[in-house]
Scaffold this motif. Structure first.
Motif, short mmCIF file in Angstrom:
data_model
loop_
_atom_site.label_atom_id
_atom_site.label_comp_id
_atom_site.label_asym_id
_atom_site.label_seq_id
_atom_site.Cartn_x
_atom_site.Cartn_y
_atom_site.Cartn_z
N GLY A 193 1.56 1.46 8.49
CA GLY A 193 0.99 2.39 9.46
C GLY A 193 0.58 3.70 8.81
O GLY A 193 1.40 4.37 8.18
N TRP A 194 -0.67 4.05 8.94
CA TRP A 194 -1.22 5.23 8.28
C TRP A 194 -0.44 6.49 8.64
O TRP A 194 -0.05 7.27 7.77
N VAL A 195 -0.16 6.68 9.91
CA VAL A 195 0.54 7.89 10.36
C VAL A 195 1.96 7.93 9.82
O VAL A 195 2.44 8.97 9.35
N LYS A 196 2.65 6.80 9.85
CA LYS A 196 4.05 6.77 9.43
C LYS A 196 4.22 7.09 7.95
O LYS A 196 5.28 7.56 7.54
N THR A 197 3.17 6.87 7.16
CA THR A 197 3.29 7.17 5.73
C THR A 197 3.33 8.68 5.46
O THR A 197 3.59 9.09 4.32
N TRP A 198 3.06 9.50 6.48
CA TRP A 198 3.11 10.95 6.31
C TRP A 198 4.47 11.54 6.65
O TRP A 198 4.70 12.73 6.42
N LEU A 199 5.38 10.74 7.19
CA LEU A 199 6.60 11.28 7.78
C LEU A 199 7.80 11.21 6.84
O LEU A 199 8.31 12.22 6.40
N SER A 200 8.27 10.01 6.54
CA SER A 200 9.46 9.84 5.71
C SER A 200 9.41 8.47 5.05
O SER A 200 8.94 7.50 5.66
N ILE A 201 9.92 8.39 3.84
CA ILE A 201 9.86 7.13 3.11
C ILE A 201 10.96 6.16 3.54
O ILE A 201 10.80 4.95 3.41
N ASP A 202 12.07 6.66 4.05
CA ASP A 202 13.21 5.79 4.34
C ASP A 202 12.88 4.68 5.35
O ASP A 202 13.24 3.51 5.10
N PRO A 203 12.23 4.97 6.47
CA PRO A 203 11.88 3.87 7.38
C PRO A 203 10.92 2.86 6.75
O PRO A 203 10.96 1.67 7.09
N LEU A 204 10.08 3.31 5.85
CA LEU A 204 9.14 2.41 5.18
C LEU A 204 9.88 1.48 4.22
O LEU A 204 9.56 0.29 4.12
N ILE A 205 10.86 2.04 3.53
CA ILE A 205 11.71 1.22 2.66
C ILE A 205 12.42 0.15 3.47
O ILE A 205 12.51 -1.02 3.05
N GLU A 206 12.90 0.50 4.63
CA GLU A 206 13.61 -0.45 5.49
C GLU A 206 12.70 -1.58 5.94
O GLU A 206 13.11 -2.75 5.96
N ILE A 207 11.46 -1.26 6.29
CA ILE A 207 10.51 -2.30 6.72
C ILE A 207 10.27 -3.30 5.59
O ILE A 207 10.35 -4.53 5.78
N VAL A 208 9.98 -2.80 4.40
CA VAL A 208 9.69 -3.67 3.26
C VAL A 208 10.92 -4.48 2.89
O VAL A 208 10.84 -5.68 2.60
N SER A 209 12.07 -3.85 2.90
CA SER A 209 13.31 -4.54 2.56
C SER A 209 13.59 -5.67 3.54
O SER A 209 14.01 -6.77 3.15
N HIS A 227 0.84 -1.20 0.00
CA HIS A 227 0.00 0.00 0.00
C HIS A 227 0.87 1.25 0.00
O HIS A 227 2.10 1.19 0.17
N GLY A 228 0.24 2.39 -0.17
CA GLY A 228 0.98 3.63 -0.28
C GLY A 228 0.67 4.64 0.80
O GLY A 228 0.35 4.28 1.95
N TRP A 229 0.73 5.89 0.40
CA TRP A 229 0.61 7.02 1.33
C TRP A 229 -0.81 7.14 1.88
O TRP A 229 -1.79 6.89 1.18
N ALA A 230 -0.90 7.55 3.16
CA ALA A 230 -2.19 7.78 3.81
C ALA A 230 -3.12 6.58 3.66
O ALA A 230 -4.30 6.72 3.34
N ASP A 231 -2.57 5.40 3.92
CA ASP A 231 -3.32 4.17 3.69
C ASP A 231 -2.82 3.08 4.63
O ASP A 231 -1.80 3.23 5.30
N THR A 232 -3.56 1.99 4.67
CA THR A 232 -3.13 0.77 5.35
C THR A 232 -3.17 -0.36 4.33
O THR A 232 -3.50 -0.13 3.16
N ASN A 233 -2.90 -1.55 4.77
CA ASN A 233 -2.81 -2.67 3.83
C ASN A 233 -4.14 -3.38 3.60
O ASN A 233 -4.19 -4.40 2.90
N GLU A 234 -5.23 -2.86 4.14
CA GLU A 234 -6.50 -3.59 4.08
C GLU A 234 -6.97 -3.85 2.65
O GLU A 234 -7.23 -5.00 2.27
N GLU A 235 -7.07 -2.80 1.85
CA GLU A 235 -7.64 -2.98 0.51
C GLU A 235 -6.69 -3.71 -0.43
O GLU A 235 -7.11 -4.56 -1.23
N ILE A 236 -5.40 -3.39 -0.35
CA ILE A 236 -4.47 -4.06 -1.26
C ILE A 236 -4.29 -5.52 -0.86
O ILE A 236 -3.96 -6.37 -1.70
N SER A 237 -4.51 -5.85 0.40
CA SER A 237 -4.50 -7.25 0.82
C SER A 237 -5.64 -8.02 0.17
O SER A 237 -5.49 -9.19 -0.21
#
Length: 305
Positions: free
Chosen positions: A42-58, A13-23
């Motif tokens: 996490g909906w809130v975390k998608t508003w902050l910075s992309i780097d931590p999100l990249i790390e989670i997925v990686s 999923h992407g910005w301002a979203d959770t994984n519900e619909e894409i799941s």
């Protein structure tokens, strides 16, 4: 009994979203022997910075790769989810050979114009500075190797209501544009299932790409620092700046805020490309146009003088 999965299906999923619909989309698409991975960032975390999100997925990708090293991957990313996966793959080229296919849905690879409006000077206003970046060079290196499908929506003759169609396009990808489907609907629309399954069934390969002159011009413009793909809605207001043979032209227009917009038109005066630069990059655009003028002088009919 063979417990080895046939595929690993990542759906992000992407910005301002959770994984519900894409799941839900991933579950519909998955075959019997498919492991589904849909990290919730996490909906809130998608508003902050992309780097931590990249790390989670990686990290999730590395864990599943270690567990099933021979199992091919199918990757789907909606909006920023596609950008996250481009960054993950850019950092981990050792994974490219195991990817069956990459599907980018409404992902602003060329930079989101909305993000540039929020953060026009790219000074780091939350996630906007990350979403406004042009990732085409990274994407081209990946999609020359990894079979890729780009899916865009078109609700207003130029965008899905959020992301301009032009910002989703890549040189080495297959492309499908779905009419009357908005950005949010592209998370889990029934037509996506048919489009993606059809792509998977073709034993996908990287798209062949032949550059014509307008494509060369578009690539030159997209490489200008600060250039962001835009909506063609203001094309009719633009005036010709460079006219080439065969009716190709580059047009310019400044909006009331003095933001410089550039367009490429064909012989039928149809808009082939729309982009804009912020105030600090306007001079760079003019310099690039002068360089184009010099490089293709023999094709110029009128302009710059």
């Amino acid at each position: 009994m063979n417990d080895i999965p046939e595929f690993i299906l990542f759906a992000q999923h992407g910005w301002a979203d959770t994984n519900e619909e894409i799941s839900q989309l991933a579950t519909t698409l998955a075959q019997e022997k498919t492991i589904i991975m849909t990290p919730n960032l996490g909906w809130v975390k998608t508003w902050l910075s992309i780097d931590p999100l990249i790390e989670i997925v990686s990290q999730k990708a590395e864990e599943i790769s270690n567990k099933y090293p021979q199992t091919p991957w199918r990757i789907i990313g909606h909006s920023m989810g596609g950008l996250i996966w481009l960054e993950v793959l850019h950092q981990n080229p050792q994974w490219w050979e195991k990817i069956h296919s990459l599907v980018l849905i409404a992902s602003p690879v060329g930079g989101a114009d909305l993000a540039r409006i929020i953060d026009p000077l790219a000074i780091g206003v939350g996630i906007a500075s990350d979403l406004g970046k042009n990732r085409r060079l990274k994407a081209d290196r990946i999609t020359k190797i990894v079979p890729t499908l780009v899916i865009a929506g078109n609700t207003d003759n130029g965008s899905d209501g959020t992301i301009p169609i032009s910002s989703t396009k890549l040189s080495y990808s297959h492309f499908v544009c779905l009419p009357n489907i908005s950005h949010s609907q592209l998370k889990n629309h029934p037509v996506l299932v048919d489009v993606i399954q059809k792509f998977w069934k073709t034993s996908p390969t990287p798209a062949l790409f032949e550059k014509d002159f307008p494509t060369v011009l578009i690539e030159r413009l997209q490489l200008i620092p600060g250039m962001t793909d835009g909506h063609p809605r203001d094309f009719e207001k633009a005036k010709s700046y460079l006219n080439f043979e065969r009716g190709i032209s580059i047009k310019l227009w400044k909006n009331p805020l003095n933001i410089l917009h550039v367009f490429i038109a064909n012989e039928q005066q149809e808009c082939l490309y729309s982009g804009f630069v912020g105030w600090i990059h306007s001079e760079g655009l003019y310099q690039a146009l002068e360089a184009i003028h010099q490089d293709y002088y023999e094709l110029v009919i009128h302009g710059l003088d």
